[in-house]
Design an enzyme around this catalytic site. Structure first.
Site, PDB file in Angstrom:
ATOM      1  CE  LYS A  13      -2.204  -1.320   3.841  1.00  0.00           C
ATOM      2  NZ  LYS A  13      -1.392  -2.580   4.340  1.00  0.00           N
ATOM      3  NE  ARG A  87      -4.609  -1.098   9.782  1.00  0.00           N
ATOM      4  CZ  ARG A  87      -3.686  -1.042   9.566  1.00  0.00           C
ATOM      5  NH1 ARG A  87      -3.402   0.330   8.628  1.00  0.00           N
ATOM      6  NH2 ARG A  87      -2.483  -1.572   9.832  1.00  0.00           N
ATOM      7  NE  ARG A 126       7.886  -3.052   6.429  1.00  0.00           N
ATOM      8  CZ  ARG A 126       6.863  -1.877   5.908  1.00  0.00           C
ATOM      9  NH1 ARG A 126       6.203  -1.647   5.046  1.00  0.00           N
ATOM     10  NH2 ARG A 126       5.914  -2.328   7.776  1.00  0.00           N
ATOM     11  NE  ARG A 160       6.861   0.091  10.147  1.00  0.00           N
ATOM     12  CZ  ARG A 160       4.873  -0.125   9.430  1.00  0.00           C
ATOM     13  NH1 ARG A 160       4.701   0.574   7.976  1.00  0.00           N
ATOM     14  NH2 ARG A 160       4.063  -0.951   9.731  1.00  0.00           N
ATOM     15  NE  ARG A 171       2.674  -4.374  11.148  1.00  0.00           N
ATOM     16  CZ  ARG A 171       3.313  -4.685  10.257  1.00  0.00           C
ATOM     17  NH1 ARG A 171       3.898  -4.697  11.085  1.00  0.00           N
ATOM     18  NH2 ARG A 171       3.355  -4.091   9.306  1.00  0.00           N
TER      19      ARG A 171
HETATM   20  P1  AP5 Z   1       4.704  -1.167   2.297  1.00  0.00           P
HETATM   21  O1  AP5 Z   1       4.623  -0.965   0.573  1.00  0.00           O
HETATM   22  O2  AP5 Z   1       5.357  -0.538   3.102  1.00  0.00           O
HETATM   23  O3  AP5 Z   1       3.559  -2.346   2.604  1.00  0.00           O
HETATM   24  P2  AP5 Z   1       2.266  -1.770   3.493  1.00  0.00           P
HETATM   25  O4  AP5 Z   1       0.820  -2.882   2.171  1.00  0.00           O
HETATM   26  O5  AP5 Z   1       2.425  -0.383   3.201  1.00  0.00           O
HETATM   27  O6  AP5 Z   1       2.784  -2.239   4.694  1.00  0.00           O
HETATM   28  P3  AP5 Z   1       2.728  -2.117   6.487  1.00  0.00           P
HETATM   29  O7  AP5 Z   1       3.005  -2.678   6.740  1.00  0.00           O
HETATM   30  O8  AP5 Z   1       2.983  -0.381   5.915  1.00  0.00           O
HETATM   31  O9  AP5 Z   1       1.403  -2.233   6.070  1.00  0.00           O
HETATM   32  P4  AP5 Z   1       0.781  -1.880   7.441  1.00  0.00           P
HETATM   33  O10 AP5 Z   1      -0.880  -1.703   7.614  1.00  0.00           O
HETATM   34  O11 AP5 Z   1       1.007  -2.940   8.440  1.00  0.00           O
HETATM   35  O12 AP5 Z   1       1.099  -0.746   8.871  1.00  0.00           O
HETATM   36  P5  AP5 Z   1       0.608   0.434   8.844  1.00  0.00           P
HETATM   37  O13 AP5 Z   1       2.227   1.845   9.018  1.00  0.00           O
HETATM   38  O14 AP5 Z   1      -0.976   1.077   7.809  1.00  0.00           O
HETATM   39  O15 AP5 Z   1       6.052  -2.878   1.356  1.00  0.00           O
HETATM   40  C1  AP5 Z   1       6.239  -3.755   2.254  1.00  0.00           C
HETATM   41  C2  AP5 Z   1       7.547  -4.386   2.067  1.00  0.00           C
HETATM   42  O16 AP5 Z   1       6.985  -5.102   0.972  1.00  0.00           O
HETATM   43  C3  AP5 Z   1       8.605  -3.053   1.228  1.00  0.00           C
HETATM   44  O17 AP5 Z   1       9.981  -3.519   1.430  1.00  0.00           O
HETATM   45  C4  AP5 Z   1       8.330  -2.739  -0.215  1.00  0.00           C
HETATM   46  O18 AP5 Z   1       9.625  -1.654  -0.688  1.00  0.00           O
HETATM   47  C5  AP5 Z   1       8.051  -4.292  -0.058  1.00  0.00           C
HETATM   48  N1  AP5 Z   1       7.000  -4.284  -1.976  1.00  0.00           N
HETATM   49  C6  AP5 Z   1       6.254  -3.634  -2.007  1.00  0.00           C
HETATM   50  N2  AP5 Z   1       5.532  -4.381  -3.038  1.00  0.00           N
HETATM   51  C7  AP5 Z   1       6.688  -5.396  -3.592  1.00  0.00           C
HETATM   52  C8  AP5 Z   1       5.840  -6.100  -4.726  1.00  0.00           C
HETATM   53  N3  AP5 Z   1       5.335  -5.984  -5.517  1.00  0.00           N
HETATM   54  N4  AP5 Z   1       7.194  -6.729  -4.931  1.00  0.00           N
HETATM   55  C9  AP5 Z   1       8.382  -6.733  -4.174  1.00  0.00           C
HETATM   56  N5  AP5 Z   1       8.378  -6.414  -2.605  1.00  0.00           N
HETATM   57  C10 AP5 Z   1       7.539  -5.733  -2.435  1.00  0.00           C
HETATM   58  O19 AP5 Z   1      -0.083   0.461  10.215  1.00  0.00           O
HETATM   59  C11 AP5 Z   1       0.870   0.423  11.208  1.00  0.00           C
HETATM   60  C12 AP5 Z   1       0.524  -0.282  12.635  1.00  0.00           C
HETATM   61  O20 AP5 Z   1      -0.227   1.282  13.109  1.00  0.00           O
HETATM   62  C13 AP5 Z   1      -0.613  -0.904  12.753  1.00  0.00           C
HETATM   63  O21 AP5 Z   1      -0.268  -1.966  13.006  1.00  0.00           O
HETATM   64  C14 AP5 Z   1      -1.660  -0.420  13.757  1.00  0.00           C
HETATM   65  O22 AP5 Z   1      -1.789  -1.116  15.386  1.00  0.00           O
HETATM   66  C15 AP5 Z   1      -2.110   1.037  13.394  1.00  0.00           C
HETATM   67  N6  AP5 Z   1      -2.583   1.736  12.701  1.00  0.00           N
HETATM   68  C16 AP5 Z   1      -2.254   2.041  11.561  1.00  0.00           C
HETATM   69  N7  AP5 Z   1      -3.398   2.681  10.551  1.00  0.00           N
HETATM   70  C17 AP5 Z   1      -4.592   2.920  11.773  1.00  0.00           C
HETATM   71  C18 AP5 Z   1      -6.054   2.249  11.350  1.00  0.00           C
HETATM   72  N8  AP5 Z   1      -6.900   2.984  10.397  1.00  0.00           N
HETATM   73  N9  AP5 Z   1      -6.760   2.369  12.646  1.00  0.00           N
HETATM   74  C19 AP5 Z   1      -6.114   1.317  13.440  1.00  0.00           C
HETATM   75  N10 AP5 Z   1      -4.615   1.443  13.794  1.00  0.00           N
HETATM   76  C20 AP5 Z   1      -4.130   1.601  12.800  1.00  0.00           C
END
Ligand code: AP5
Length: 214
Positions: A13, A87, A126, A160, A171
């Site tokens: 994402k 979410r 990552r 992270r 997660r």
């Molecule tokens: P990346 O692009 O970073 O993936 P992502 O889907 O953004 O993953 P996140 O881990 O950031 O998502 P998340 O939903 O767990 O975290 P968030 O910060 O929202 O890609 C991942 C890796 O793969 C990278 O190394 C990239 O280079 C590689 N990659 C990407 N595409 C690829 C491909 N096609 N092929 C190969 N490699 C690839 O949330 C973190 C925490 O915050 C949550 O756990 C929760 O506690 C809190 N939080 C955030 N939002 C909310 C909400 N709305 N409600 C409640 N709690 C929340």
């Protein structure tokens, strides 16, 4: 155009949101990034969110909906990419209200369809440049010159604290239990578009562009 990128942790994402931001001038609204910033600054929101995020659980709906509400107007001109929000059902309803109050509505909900076991590998490897945030990966995408960021020349990198296997599994479970069930809500509105997130970054980007240009 306002769109949601939906998918489990590591689905890509953030990677795709940054590409869309650079290519189309849309604004990435990542609740994860907003929360990490709040934690780093030690704000009241950050103090509440820190332990919840470290455990891989979800922060309260009220906190994240308020964060999005504060930033939504910054994405008025070229549209928003909601990354990691909504979410839960409550967050989906809050988003509809926030957009409706501004005369806006969602154009697409793009689900990145992925294989969870592969995602664990993606996440655990990552890291990012501490200066500019450029993303890297131990296996798939190392800097061209070891220890130097390709994008800005920085020499410091960070990982992270929630990117360890146990927290990633929590997660994923949170995604299955609370986030995946909002898909039928958007399906009933005819908004869901699916993209195979196991393709290369460029192939995923091409598929998303095709949806936005359709
Ligand atoms: P990346 O692009 O970073 O993936 P992502 O889907 O953004 O993953 P996140 O881990 O950031 O998502 P998340 O939903 O767990 O975290 P968030 O910060 O929202 O890609 C991942 C890796 O793969 C990278 O190394 C990239 O280079 C590689 N990659 C990407 N595409 C690829 C491909 N096609 N092929 C190969 N490699 C690839 O949330 C973190 C925490 O915050 C949550 O756990 C929760 O506690 C809190 N939080 C955030 N939002 C909310 C909400 N709305 N409600 C409640 N709690 C929340």
């Amino acid at each position: 155009m306002d769109i949601i990128l939906l998918g489990p942790p590591g689905a890509g994402k953030g990677t795709q949101a940054q590409r869309l931001q650079a290519k189309r001038g849309m604004i990435q609204l990542s609740t994860g990034d907003m929360l990490r910033e709040a934690v780093a600054k030690g704000t009241p929101v950050g103090l509440k969110a820190k332990a919840v995020m470290a455990a891989g659980e979800l922060v309260s709906d009220a906190i994240v909906s308020a964060l999005i509400g504060e930033r939504l107007d910054t994405a008025a001109a070229h549209g928003a990419i909601f990354d990691g929000f909504p979410r839960t059902h409550h967050q989906a309803e809050a988003l509809e209200v926030l957009l409706g109050e501004r005369g806006r509505k969602l154009d697409h909900v793009i689900e990145l369809v992925v294989d969870e076991d592969e995602l664990v590998k993606r996440i655990i490897g990552r890291f990012t440049c501490a200066a500019c945030g450029a993303p890297y990966h131990d296996q798939f995408h190392m800097p061209k010159v070891e220890g130097t960021c390709d994008a800005c020349g920085g020499h410091e990198f960070k990982r992270r604290p929630d990117d360890n296997e146990q927290t990633v599994r929590t997660r994923m479970a949170e995604y299955r239990a609370k986030t995946a069930p909002i898909l039928p809500y958007y399906e009933s509105k005819g908004l869901v578009r699916r993209v195979d997130g196991m393709q290369s970054v460029e192939q995923v980007a091409t598929a998303i562009d095709a949806i936005l240009d359709s």
